[in-house]
Design a protein around this motif. Structure first.
Motif, short mmCIF file in Angstrom:
data_model
loop_
_atom_site.label_atom_id
_atom_site.label_comp_id
_atom_site.label_asym_id
_atom_site.label_seq_id
_atom_site.Cartn_x
_atom_site.Cartn_y
_atom_site.Cartn_z
N LEU A 193 0.83 -1.20 0.00
CA LEU A 193 0.00 0.00 0.00
C LEU A 193 0.87 1.26 0.00
O LEU A 193 0.59 2.22 -0.72
CB LEU A 193 -0.92 0.00 1.22
N ALA A 194 1.94 1.27 0.80
CA ALA A 194 2.81 2.43 0.87
C ALA A 194 3.50 2.68 -0.47
O ALA A 194 3.61 3.83 -0.92
CB ALA A 194 3.85 2.23 1.97
N GLU B 299 2.45 1.78 -3.52
CA GLU B 299 1.49 2.23 -4.53
C GLU B 299 0.96 3.63 -4.22
O GLU B 299 0.77 4.45 -5.14
CB GLU B 299 0.33 1.23 -4.63
N THR B 300 0.72 3.94 -2.95
CA THR B 300 0.22 5.27 -2.59
C THR B 300 1.24 6.35 -2.93
O THR B 300 0.89 7.41 -3.45
CB THR B 300 -0.11 5.32 -1.08
N LEU B 301 2.52 6.07 -2.64
CA LEU B 301 3.56 7.04 -2.97
C LEU B 301 3.66 7.24 -4.47
O LEU B 301 3.72 8.38 -4.96
CB LEU B 301 4.91 6.55 -2.40
N GLN C 294 1.40 6.73 -6.77
CA GLN C 294 0.21 7.39 -7.28
C GLN C 294 0.27 8.89 -7.02
O GLN C 294 -0.07 9.70 -7.89
CB GLN C 294 -1.05 6.80 -6.61
N GLN C 295 0.73 9.29 -5.84
CA GLN C 295 0.85 10.71 -5.53
C GLN C 295 1.88 11.39 -6.42
O GLN C 295 1.66 12.51 -6.91
CB GLN C 295 1.22 10.89 -4.05
N SER D 123 10.60 5.93 -5.41
CA SER D 123 9.41 5.74 -6.23
C SER D 123 9.62 4.72 -7.33
O SER D 123 8.77 4.54 -8.19
CB SER D 123 9.01 7.08 -6.86
N VAL E 87 -0.06 11.42 1.02
CA VAL E 87 0.42 10.05 1.25
C VAL E 87 0.28 9.71 2.73
O VAL E 87 -0.19 8.62 3.09
CB VAL E 87 1.88 9.90 0.79
N ALA F 74 -3.43 9.10 3.55
CA ALA F 74 -3.95 7.85 3.01
C ALA F 74 -3.49 6.65 3.83
O ALA F 74 -4.27 5.73 4.11
CB ALA F 74 -3.52 7.69 1.55
N LEU F 75 -2.22 6.66 4.23
CA LEU F 75 -1.71 5.55 5.03
C LEU F 75 -2.34 5.53 6.41
O LEU F 75 -2.69 4.46 6.94
CB LEU F 75 -0.19 5.65 5.13
N GLN G 50 -5.82 4.14 6.23
CA GLN G 50 -5.84 2.70 6.04
C GLN G 50 -5.46 1.97 7.34
O GLN G 50 -6.06 0.96 7.69
CB GLN G 50 -4.88 2.31 4.92
#
Length: 749
Positions: free
Chosen positions: A298-299, A301-303, A305-306, A337, A584, A587-588, A591
Motif C-alpha cells: 500500500l505504501a 502504490e500510494t507514494l 500514485q501521488q 518511487s 500520502v 492515506a496511510l 488505512q
C-alpha cells in the motif's frame, strides 16, 4: 590373444566398479542435498514469511528457491517423466528396456534417445566425478553412474529423487532448476505452468541451449505424448502445437530472473549482504523482517500514485516509513518511487535532507519544558532582524506575510517561522542541538554552526531518524531505537530500552497542539488533508527553495513519515506541505485505522488545564494545558493595556536573558565613537534586575550598555537577589575614551 582380450576388460570393469562403488556410497542423503542447496537469490521476508524482495547474491549461476515436489505443476512433472524417464516409478535406477533399445538402435545406426534415467542423471549431478564432459561420459563414468543410481534407489525415495532432480537439473544458460526456469523464462512460479509451458521446459531439459526451432519441435513431440497418455492431467481444452515456434522464440529471449518484482529493494540491499567484517562470510539465504507485506504494498502504490499526480511539478522521488509506537518495529520501508525515479537506487529513508519546519515541535517542547513559554504565551510574528556572527538573519514566513501577535499554539500548529526563530533565541541553538540529539537526531555540526536557521530545519536528518523522533513525542518523550528484524531474531530484546529525551508534559502539550485542527486553520484552512476522523497529530515541513517536502505524524498506535522531493536535490515547483507529502501520510493513516480506533493520550502528572482569555481578543478564549505552576487566566502584551498577572497567578515564563546570546563575541570598531556602539541587553519576564561582572547594573526589561573590552558575566536577578539567568560574552577591540573605567560606565535605557 583371445584369452587376453576376454580377461582384460573384465579386470578393468571390476577395478572401475570397485572404485566407483566406493564413491557411490559417499553420495549425500536427500536431507543433506536440500540443506546445502543455495539459491542465487536471497529473500527478504515480511513478519509472516511472505516474500518482499529477491536479491541476486550469486552471480555465477541462476538458481531459484528449493521447490517441494508439490510446488511443481502436475503438467510439468508429467512432461519431465514422459520426456526423460517414463518408467521412473518402475525401474530400480537403470531402465534395462531403454538400454536394450538404445543398444539396438546404435547397432543399426538409428538415432535414439539415451538410456540415462532420471536417477542416473541425478547421480551425475551429485557426484562431480560423474559430471559429463564436452565429449560425453567415459565408459568408467557410465559404469559409475549406474552404480551410483542403484545406491540412490536403495537410500532415497522416488519422490525425493524427482524433487532433487527438478531442483538441480541444468537448464538454459546459467539457469539451474525448475524454479529459476519458471520465473526467468515464463515469469511465474513453477506451480502455475500449463501444458504448453511444461512441454517447452521438458524440451529444454533435453537440450538446454538448443535453438528455438529445435526446442519447439521437441516440445511439440512432448505435447503430443502428453495428450495421448491417459495419465496426463489435461487442461480444460486440448493444446495444439500451433504457434510453438513463436512462443519458444519469445521464451528463450527472457534471460534474467526479474528481481525487481519485489517491493522492498533498499532494505533488501541493506540486510541481504555478507558480513563486511568477515571476509569469508556469505549472504544469508533469507531474512525475516518486521515489515508487513500488505502495508508495504500500500505504501509503495500510494507514494507512486501521488508522484504521478505531481507530474509537471518537477517531483520524481519520495520515501515512506511506518513505525509501531510501542515496539519501534518498522512496518513499512519505501526507499524510492522506483521506475518513476532517475535515481531509484538512492534510499530516501536513510538519505540526509533538510527537514524544514518539522523540527519546530521539538523546539517548542524544549521551550515549554524549560518554562520559557507556555502554549498560551504570545509571540510576535513580525519582521525580525537578528544579529549573528556572520551578519543579520532575517527570517520569513512561508507565505511572506506576518500575523502579528499569536499564541504558541497557533504559531506551532500553523507553522509560522518568525515566532519559531524568536523561540530559538530564547533556547539558544546549542541547547536545541542537544535536545535534538537526545531525541535521536544527531547533527553533523554544533548548534552555533547552524545558528538561528536551525529553528527552520537548516540541518540535515534522515527520514528514519526524524520519524522515530516523532515517535518519541508519541511515547511521552521517551526515545527508543527502531528495528527491522523481529525481537526473536539475533537475540534482540523484546522491548528495546528507552530513555526520557523530552519532558513528558511538554511532549503531551506539543501533541495536543499538532492535533488541533482549529489552531492550524490560520495557515492550512479549517478542512485540510491533515485532518483525520480519529485522533492524530501531524506536522508538515518544506526546506529551502522547495527542495524537500515532509509530512510526519502519529496516532495512538503508529507513526508515519513521508518525504517527497528529488534525490538530486533539484527544487520542486509549486509543491506545498499539503499538496506534496501530506496526501500520502493521510492515506496511510486512514488505512491503518480503517478498523482500529485511535484515542487521544491521557495527560501525564504535572499538567493543569486552565481557561485562558487573551488581551484585546487576539485569540478566542479557550481551555489550555499548562505545566503546573505556569498557568494563567489572562495572557496579554503591554500594547493591550493589560496589567501584570494578579497575585497567585504564574508569570508568562521564567525570566530569561534573551539578548545577547551566551557566547556572543562583540568586536568594537575604533573608528566609531563609543557612545554609538552600545550593546543592547533584553530579558523576558517582569521586574528584571541586571548585574554585570558581579556588580549591580540597572533595572528593566531592556537597557543599552557601553561595552568594555574583556570577558563579561551578565546576570539577571529577582527582587530578592536570587539568580534567574546568567550568560557570558566577550568584547574585543578598541577601549573607551581615555580615563574612563568600567565602574564609571552607566547603562542607558
Amino acid at each position: 590373444m583371445r584369452h587376453r582380450a576376454v580377461v582384460r576388460p573384465r579386470v578393468v570393469a571390476f577395478m572401475v566398479a570397485a572404485m566407483l562403488a566406493t564413491g557411490a556410497q559417499a553420495l549425500p542423503s536427500f536431507e543433506e542435498v536440500r540443506r546445502d542447496f543455495r539459491p542465487s537469490d536471497s529473500l527478504l521476508l515480511d513478519r509472516n514469511g511472505e516474500v518482499l524482495q529477491r536479491l541476486r547474491t550469486d552471480s555465477s549461476v541462476r538458481r531459484g528457491q528449493w521447490l517441494a515436489l508439490g510446488d511443481v505443476s502436475p503438467a510439468l512433472r508429467h512432461a519431465i517423466l514422459l520426456s526423460e524417464d517414463k518408467r521412473f516409478y518402475e525401474h530400480s535406477g537403470v531402465d534395462w528396456r531403454a538400454v536394450s533399445s538404445a543398444a539396438w538402435g546404435n547397432l543399426w545406426n538409428r538415432k535414439t534417445r539415451g538410456a540415462s534415467t532420471i536417477t542416473m542423471q541425478l547421480a551425475g549431478l551429485l557426484d562431480s566425478e560423474l559430471h559429463m564432459g564436452p565429449g560425453g561420459r567415459s565408459m568408467a563414468q557410465k559404469i559409475g553412474q549406474t552404480l551410483a543410481a542403484r545406491e540412490l534407489e536403495a537410500r532415497w525415495r522416488k519422490d525425493q529423487m524427482l524433487e532433487a532432480y527438478l531442483n538441480l537439473v541444468p537448464l538454459r544458460g546459467e539457469i539451474v532448476g525448475i524454479d529459476a526456469l519458471s520465473r526467468s523464462l515464463f515469469g511465474k512460479a513453477a506451480h502455475g505452468l500449463d501444458e504448453r509451458e511444461a512441454a517447452i521446459a521438458a524440451a529444454m531439459v533435453r537440450g538446454p541451449n538448443a535453438k528455438p526451432a529445435l526446442i519447439a519441435r521437441r516440445a511439440c513431440e512432448v505435447l503430443r505424448v502428453m495428450q495421448a497418455d491417459p495419465g496426463t492431467p489435461h487442461a480444460s481444452a486440448p493444446v495444439s502445437c500451433a504457434g510453438l515456434d513463436l512462443f519458444a522464440s519469445t521464451v528463450v529471449q527472457q534471460r534474467t530472473l526479474n528481481a525487481g518484482d519485489g517491493i522492498a529493494p533498499h532494505l533488501a540491499r541493506q540486510l541481504l549482504r555478507a558480513d563486511p567484517t568477515n571476509p569469508g562470510s556469505r549472504p544469508p539465504l533469507a531474512v525475516r523482517t518486521t515489515l508487513h507485506a500488505p502495508l508495504q504494498r500500500l505504501a509503495v502504490e500510494t507514494l507512486r500514485q501521488q508522484l504521478r499526480e505531481l507530474q509537471g511539478r518537477h517531483v520524481e522521488d519520495g520515501a515512506v516509513v511506518v513505525l509501531d509506537n510501542a515496539s519501534g518495529e518498522v512496518m513499512a520501508w519505501v526507499g524510492s518511487s522506483g521506475e518513476l525515479s532517475a535515481a531509484a537506487e538512492v534510499d530516501g529513508v536513510q538519505a540526509l535532507r533538510q527537514p524544514g519546519s518539522t523540527l519546530k515541535p521539538f523546539l517548542y517542547a524544549q521551550a515549554i519544558a524549560e518554562q520559557r513559554l507556555t502554549a498560551a504565551s504570545l509571540l510576535e510574528d513580525s519582521e525580525a532582524q537578528i544579529a549573528t556572527a556572520s551578519g543579520l538573519y532575517i527570517p520569513q514566513n512561508y507565505d511572506r506575510h506576518f500575523k502579528g501577535w499569536v499564541s504558541v499554539r497557533t504559531a506551532l500548529a500553523s507553522s509560522l517561522n518568525v515566532p519559531a526563530v524568536r523561540t530559538l533565541v530564547m533556547v539558544s541553538p546549542d541547547a536545541f542541538q542537544r535536545q535534538l540529539q537526545a531525541a535521536g537526531l544527531p547533527l553533523k555540526e554544533s548548534g552555533d554552526y547552524y545558528g538561528y536557521s536551525l529553528a527552520l530545519g537548516s540541518a540535515e536528518v534522515s527520514l528514519l531518524n526524524l520519524t522515530n523522533a516523532y515517535r518519541t513525542l508519541a511515547n511521552g518523550g521517551r526515545f527508543g531505537p527502531t528495528r527491522v528484524v523481529p525481537a526473536t531474531a539475533a537475540g534482540n530484546k523484546a522491548k528495546p530500552e528507552s530513555t526520557q529525551a523530552i519532558d513528558s508534559r511538554a511532549a503531551f502539550i506539543v501533541g495536543d497542539i499538532l492535533s488541533d485542527a482549529n489552531a492550524r486553520a490560520l495557515t492550512f484552512g479549517a478542512d485540510s488533508v491533515l485532518g483525520t476522523r480519529f485522533w492524530s497529530a501531524v506536522k508538515t515541513g518544506t526546506s529551502k527553495d522547495m527542495r524537500d517536502n515532509w509530512a510526519i505524524g502519529w496516532s495512538q498506535r503508529y507513526t508515519v513519515g513521508v518525504w517527497v522531493g528529488n534525490a538530486a536535490g533539484a527544487p520542486m515547483w509549486d509543491v506545498s506541505g499539503t499538496s506534496g507529502a501530506a496526501p500520502v501520510w493521510a492515506a496511510l493513516m486512514q488505512q491503518l485505522h480503517q478498523k482500529l480506533p485511535s484515542r487521544a493520550p491521557a495527560p501525564p502528572a504535572g499538567l493543569v488545564r486552565q481557561a485562558v482569555q487573551f488581551g484585546d481578543q487576539r485569540e478566542a478564549s479557550r481551555d489550555e494545558w499548562f505545566l503546573e505552576g505556569t498557568q494563567q487566566a489572562v495572557v496579554a502584551t503591554d500594547a493591550d493595556g493589560e496589567t501584570a498577572p494578579q497575585p497567585g497567578q504564574a508569570t508568562l515564563a521564567t525570566p530569561r536573558i534573551t539578548s545577547p546570546v551566551a557566547g556572543t563575541i562583540i568586536a568594537l570598531d575604533p573608528d566609531i565613537p563609543p557612545q554609538h556602539q552600545r550593546l543592547r541587553f533584553t530579558a523576558a519576564g517582569p521586574d528584571q534586575r541586571w548585574r554585570l561582572d558581579g556588580k549591580p547594573l540597572a533595572r528593566g526589561a531592556e537597557l543599552r550598555w557601553l561595552p568594555w573590552p574583556g570577558r563579561h558575566t551578565l546576570q539577571l536577578m529577582d527582587a530578592r537577589g536570587a539568580l534567574l539567568d546568567e550568560i557570558r560574552f566577550e568584547v574585543r577591540g578598541a577601549g573607551l575614551a581615555t580615563g574612563a573605567r568600567p565602574a564609571d560606565v552607566r547603562a542607558a535605557r
